[in-house]
Design a protein around this motif. Structure first.
Motif, PDB file in Angstrom:
ATOM      1  N   MET A  23     -20.991  13.894  14.505  1.00  0.00           N
ATOM      2  CA  MET A  23     -22.311  14.538  14.431  1.00  0.00           C
ATOM      3  C   MET A  23     -22.310  15.700  13.446  1.00  0.00           C
ATOM      4  N   ARG A  24     -21.245  16.486  13.482  1.00  0.00           N
ATOM      5  CA  ARG A  24     -21.164  17.619  12.541  1.00  0.00           C
ATOM      6  C   ARG A  24     -21.142  17.118  11.094  1.00  0.00           C
ATOM      7  N   ALA A  27     -24.604  15.781  10.120  1.00  0.00           N
ATOM      8  CA  ALA A  27     -25.565  16.861   9.864  1.00  0.00           C
ATOM      9  C   ALA A  27     -25.256  17.574   8.549  1.00  0.00           C
ATOM     10  N   TRP A  30     -26.135  15.314   5.507  1.00  0.00           N
ATOM     11  CA  TRP A  30     -27.353  14.544   5.725  1.00  0.00           C
ATOM     12  C   TRP A  30     -28.081  14.217   4.428  1.00  0.00           C
ATOM     13  N   GLN A  40     -26.055   8.588  12.441  1.00  0.00           N
ATOM     14  CA  GLN A  40     -26.659   9.499  13.412  1.00  0.00           C
ATOM     15  C   GLN A  40     -27.037   8.757  14.701  1.00  0.00           C
ATOM     16  N   ALA A  43     -23.923   8.005  16.771  1.00  0.00           N
ATOM     17  CA  ALA A  43     -23.373   9.219  17.379  1.00  0.00           C
ATOM     18  C   ALA A  43     -24.229   9.673  18.561  1.00  0.00           C
ATOM     19  N   LEU A  44     -25.541   9.634  18.415  1.00  0.00           N
ATOM     20  CA  LEU A  44     -26.423   9.997  19.522  1.00  0.00           C
ATOM     21  C   LEU A  44     -26.256   9.029  20.691  1.00  0.00           C
ATOM     22  N   ALA A  47     -23.056   9.735  22.480  1.00  0.00           N
ATOM     23  CA  ALA A  47     -23.192  10.964  23.269  1.00  0.00           C
ATOM     24  C   ALA A  47     -23.905  10.668  24.594  1.00  0.00           C
ATOM     25  N   THR A 117     -28.763  16.387  16.697  1.00  0.00           N
ATOM     26  CA  THR A 117     -27.549  16.074  15.947  1.00  0.00           C
ATOM     27  C   THR A 117     -26.794  17.344  15.569  1.00  0.00           C
ATOM     28  N   GLU A 118     -27.525  18.401  15.298  1.00  0.00           N
ATOM     29  CA  GLU A 118     -26.878  19.657  14.926  1.00  0.00           C
ATOM     30  C   GLU A 118     -26.424  20.478  16.140  1.00  0.00           C
ATOM     31  N   PRO A 121     -22.922  18.843  19.185  1.00  0.00           N
ATOM     32  CA  PRO A 121     -21.456  18.927  19.167  1.00  0.00           C
ATOM     33  C   PRO A 121     -20.894  20.020  20.067  1.00  0.00           C
TER      34      PRO A 121
END
Length: 139
Positions: A23-24, A27, A30, A40, A43-44, A47, A117-118, A121
């Motif tokens: 995610m880092r 972001a 991007w 993205q 990753a979401l 999570a 996303t930002e 983490p």
């Protein structure tokens, strides 16, 4: 006596650093491209899965009330003092993304950076720490 599957919980918590790193990186680098959008989304989605899986293991292991939805999993583990209010608030928003990501993926905006996303983490890392602390206190 409770049977809490700590091995399965730990396996999922150990995935958090990779999800957070992804995610880092997403972001930081991007670009409104399909590839970045897919990174993205994944990753979401991961999570969501990690927090709901861990929540389900805790609910089952500690014989908490049955959950009726993904949001309810978050409600229950928050009520049981597994996670702090800031983490809970973000995770409620996160689990509400499951339907758009998994069932309504054709409408997902792949060209926009989602605000979670930002911020996720660090919250995921806090969650892992809070879960481990909860297990230590309760077992």
């Amino acid at each position: 006596m409770y049977y809490v599957n700590q091995d399965q919980i730990e396996r999922r918590l150990n995935a958090i650093p990779h999800i957070a790193e992804g995610m880092r990186e997403a972001a930081a680098a991007w670009k409104p491209t399909v590839a970045c959008g897919f990174i993205q989304e994944r990753a979401l989605h991961l999570a969501i899965e990690v927090v709901t899986d861990v929540g389900s293991y805790l609910i089952d292991g500690f014989i908490m009330r049955d959950a009726s939805s993904y949001e309810d999993i978050m409600d229950i583990i928050h009520e049981e003092k597994v996670m702090s209010k800031p983490v809970y608030d973000a995770f409620i928003e996160l689990v509400r993304l499951r339907r758009p990501l998994v069932q309504e993926y054709y409408d997902w905006d792949r060209f926009a950076l989602h605000p979670l996303t930002e911020s996720l983490p660090g919250l995921l890392e806090t969650f892992a720490s809070e879960v481990r602390g909860y297990l230590e206190r309760e077992l």
